[in-house]
Design a protein around this motif. Structure first.
Motif, PDB file in Angstrom:
ATOM      1  N   GLY A   1       0.810  -1.225   0.000  1.00  0.00           N
ATOM      2  CA  GLY A   1       0.000   0.000   0.000  1.00  0.00           C
ATOM      3  C   GLY A   1       0.830   1.255   0.000  1.00  0.00           C
ATOM      4  O   GLY A   1       0.296   2.356   0.205  1.00  0.00           O
ATOM      5  N   LEU A   2       2.128   1.136  -0.266  1.00  0.00           N
ATOM      6  CA  LEU A   2       3.048   2.273  -0.221  1.00  0.00           C
ATOM      7  C   LEU A   2       3.385   2.718  -1.634  1.00  0.00           C
ATOM      8  O   LEU A   2       3.890   1.937  -2.442  1.00  0.00           O
ATOM      9  N   ARG A   3       3.101   3.978  -1.929  1.00  0.00           N
ATOM     10  CA  ARG A   3       3.329   4.522  -3.262  1.00  0.00           C
ATOM     11  C   ARG A   3       4.328   5.672  -3.211  1.00  0.00           C
ATOM     12  O   ARG A   3       4.426   6.375  -2.215  1.00  0.00           O
ATOM     13  N   THR A   4       5.018   5.848  -4.322  1.00  0.00           N
ATOM     14  CA  THR A   4       5.949   6.964  -4.436  1.00  0.00           C
ATOM     15  C   THR A   4       5.546   7.810  -5.639  1.00  0.00           C
ATOM     16  O   THR A   4       4.407   7.723  -6.099  1.00  0.00           O
ATOM     17  N   PHE A   5       6.437   8.601  -6.150  1.00  0.00           N
ATOM     18  CA  PHE A   5       6.101   9.536  -7.234  1.00  0.00           C
ATOM     19  C   PHE A   5       6.163   8.808  -8.574  1.00  0.00           C
ATOM     20  O   PHE A   5       7.238   8.414  -9.027  1.00  0.00           O
ATOM     21  N   ASP A   6       5.013   8.602  -9.188  1.00  0.00           N
ATOM     22  CA  ASP A   6       4.923   7.847 -10.431  1.00  0.00           C
ATOM     23  C   ASP A   6       5.584   8.596 -11.582  1.00  0.00           C
ATOM     24  O   ASP A   6       5.361   9.792 -11.790  1.00  0.00           O
ATOM     25  N   GLY A   7       6.408   7.877 -12.328  1.00  0.00           N
ATOM     26  CA  GLY A   7       6.972   8.431 -13.553  1.00  0.00           C
ATOM     27  C   GLY A   7       8.023   9.498 -13.357  1.00  0.00           C
ATOM     28  O   GLY A   7       8.418  10.164 -14.318  1.00  0.00           O
ATOM     29  N   ILE A   8       8.491   9.693 -12.135  1.00  0.00           N
ATOM     30  CA  ILE A   8       9.517  10.719 -11.873  1.00  0.00           C
ATOM     31  C   ILE A   8      10.810  10.021 -11.456  1.00  0.00           C
ATOM     32  O   ILE A   8      10.819   9.251 -10.494  1.00  0.00           O
ATOM     33  N   ARG A   9      11.873  10.294 -12.169  1.00  0.00           N
ATOM     34  CA  ARG A   9      13.168   9.728 -11.808  1.00  0.00           C
ATOM     35  C   ARG A   9      13.994  10.817 -11.144  1.00  0.00           C
ATOM     36  O   ARG A   9      14.210  11.881 -11.727  1.00  0.00           O
ATOM     37  N   LEU A  10      14.444  10.545  -9.920  1.00  0.00           N
ATOM     38  CA  LEU A  10      15.168  11.532  -9.134  1.00  0.00           C
ATOM     39  C   LEU A  10      16.490  10.927  -8.657  1.00  0.00           C
ATOM     40  O   LEU A  10      16.620  10.500  -7.507  1.00  0.00           O
TER      41      LEU A  10
ATOM     42  N   ILE B   1      11.024   8.130  -1.114  1.00  0.00           N
ATOM     43  CA  ILE B   1      10.016   8.440  -0.095  1.00  0.00           C
ATOM     44  C   ILE B   1       8.705   7.818  -0.553  1.00  0.00           C
ATOM     45  O   ILE B   1       8.192   8.145  -1.625  1.00  0.00           O
ATOM     46  N   TYR B   2       8.203   6.885   0.241  1.00  0.00           N
ATOM     47  CA  TYR B   2       6.930   6.217  -0.025  1.00  0.00           C
ATOM     48  C   TYR B   2       5.901   6.682   1.000  1.00  0.00           C
ATOM     49  O   TYR B   2       6.259   7.063   2.128  1.00  0.00           O
ATOM     50  N   ALA B   3       4.633   6.613   0.622  1.00  0.00           N
ATOM     51  CA  ALA B   3       3.574   7.051   1.543  1.00  0.00           C
ATOM     52  C   ALA B   3       2.328   6.182   1.392  1.00  0.00           C
ATOM     53  O   ALA B   3       2.044   5.655   0.311  1.00  0.00           O
ATOM     54  N   ARG B   4       1.605   6.077   2.483  1.00  0.00           N
ATOM     55  CA  ARG B   4       0.286   5.445   2.522  1.00  0.00           C
ATOM     56  C   ARG B   4      -0.624   6.352   3.339  1.00  0.00           C
ATOM     57  O   ARG B   4      -0.266   6.765   4.435  1.00  0.00           O
ATOM     58  N   GLY B   5      -1.777   6.688   2.763  1.00  0.00           N
ATOM     59  CA  GLY B   5      -2.675   7.606   3.459  1.00  0.00           C
ATOM     60  C   GLY B   5      -2.285   9.059   3.316  1.00  0.00           C
ATOM     61  O   GLY B   5      -2.866   9.928   3.962  1.00  0.00           O
ATOM     62  N   LEU B   6      -1.305   9.354   2.475  1.00  0.00           N
ATOM     63  CA  LEU B   6      -0.919  10.716   2.106  1.00  0.00           C
ATOM     64  C   LEU B   6      -0.747  10.745   0.593  1.00  0.00           C
ATOM     65  O   LEU B   6      -0.365   9.753  -0.019  1.00  0.00           O
ATOM     66  N   ARG B   7      -0.980  11.904  -0.001  1.00  0.00           N
ATOM     67  CA  ARG B   7      -0.876  12.026  -1.458  1.00  0.00           C
ATOM     68  C   ARG B   7       0.433  12.713  -1.832  1.00  0.00           C
ATOM     69  O   ARG B   7       0.678  13.850  -1.428  1.00  0.00           O
ATOM     70  N   PRO B   8       1.286  12.052  -2.629  1.00  0.00           N
ATOM     71  CA  PRO B   8       2.505  12.709  -3.105  1.00  0.00           C
ATOM     72  C   PRO B   8       2.173  13.924  -3.962  1.00  0.00           C
ATOM     73  O   PRO B   8       1.367  13.832  -4.885  1.00  0.00           O
ATOM     74  N   VAL B   9       2.769  15.064  -3.654  1.00  0.00           N
ATOM     75  CA  VAL B   9       2.493  16.302  -4.374  1.00  0.00           C
ATOM     76  C   VAL B   9       3.664  16.714  -5.246  1.00  0.00           C
ATOM     77  O   VAL B   9       3.514  16.988  -6.438  1.00  0.00           O
ATOM     78  N   SER B  10       4.858  16.779  -4.667  1.00  0.00           N
ATOM     79  CA  SER B  10       6.034  17.197  -5.423  1.00  0.00           C
ATOM     80  C   SER B  10       7.288  16.618  -4.789  1.00  0.00           C
ATOM     81  O   SER B  10       7.286  16.236  -3.615  1.00  0.00           O
TER      82      SER B  10
END
Length: 242
Positions: free
Chosen positions: A185-194, A209-218
């Motif tokens: 259930g942990l997602r990071t920034f889709d399609g962004i290579r850093l 940085i992965y998150a669950r229950g929060l929305r990645p913004v930038s």
């Protein structure tokens, strides 16, 4: 909407270079961490002490590195991953928000690499946010097993309806852990290579940085000559919507 600013940084134990060319970077790192202006800073390869280097460098801080790097008004949490001949090092978390609780889990996969998870619960505007700081192994099979143990730890220690951030040095240069992390259930920034490593010519996206229950913004990675001197990694800074 509350934006949570999270940074992750492998600080290479606050020292750069080898032999006579070694230089102490912990003082510059303190200024860098302050510049992040982050709510939560996740650090890897943080020293609590090193008896030999404390004698070698006259400007070695009296505080442990986590405490020294913590900006004014922040709380610091440190847990040891590895014990060495002259000292020990591990993960640290610096938080602008109150730390409610903290803990540690050993996820070492073999005797040649000592690895651990630092877990903290932080109260952000009356919302409990759980943070896990990781530094995974150098072998892919080890990393897969460590992610499985991370999943067991989360299931045991983090309520399913509580916001969760997992950040650190995943050593995942082939991005092969994205699916196992997504299964948790942990997602990071889709399609962004850093890319964050090596700092002088960043090619590999090791820090995430992965998150669950929060929305990645930038998310972004700072660049410049000063950053290439302080560590072999570059920091990763992200904003998450709570």
């Amino acid at each position: 909407m509350t934006l949570l600013r999270v940074a992750t940084y492998n600080i290479h134990k606050g020292v750069q270079g080898l032999g006579p060319a070694r230089r102490l970077e912990i003082h510059n790192l303190a200024h860098a961490v302050e510049q992040f202006d982050a709510d939560i800073v996740c650090l890897q390869e943080v020293r609590s002490h090193h008896r030999k280097l404390e004698k070698h460098f006259t400007r070695w801080p009296e505080l442990d590195q986590a405490g020294y790097l913590s900006p004014e008004g922040y709380e610091s949490v440190y847990r040891t991953n590895a014990v060495t001949r002259h000292g020990e090092h591990g993960n640290a978390l610096l938080s602008r928000w109150p730390v409610v609780s903290s803990g540690h889990a050993d996820v070492s996969d073999h005797r040649f690499e000592q690895r651990g998870l630092l877990h903290a619960s932080v109260l952000v505007e009356r919302t409990e946010v759980h943070v896990v700081v990781v530094h995974l192994g150098l072998i892919h099979a080890s990393r897969e097993r460590q992610v499985a143990r991370l999943g067991e730890f989360i299931e045991r220690e983090v309520p399913a309806d509580t916001p969760l951030v997992v950040a650190g040095d995943f050593n995942d240069w082939g991005a092969r852990l994205l699916r196992p992390m997504e299964a948790l259930g942990l997602r990071t920034f889709d399609g962004i290579r850093l890319p964050t490593f090596p700092a002088r010519l960043p090619l590999l996206h090791l820090d995430r940085i992965y998150a669950r229950g929060l929305r990645p913004v930038s998310a972004h990675v700072p660049h410049g000559k000063a950053w290439t001197r302080m560590s072999d990694h570059l920091p990763l800074i992200a904003e998450l919507a709570l």
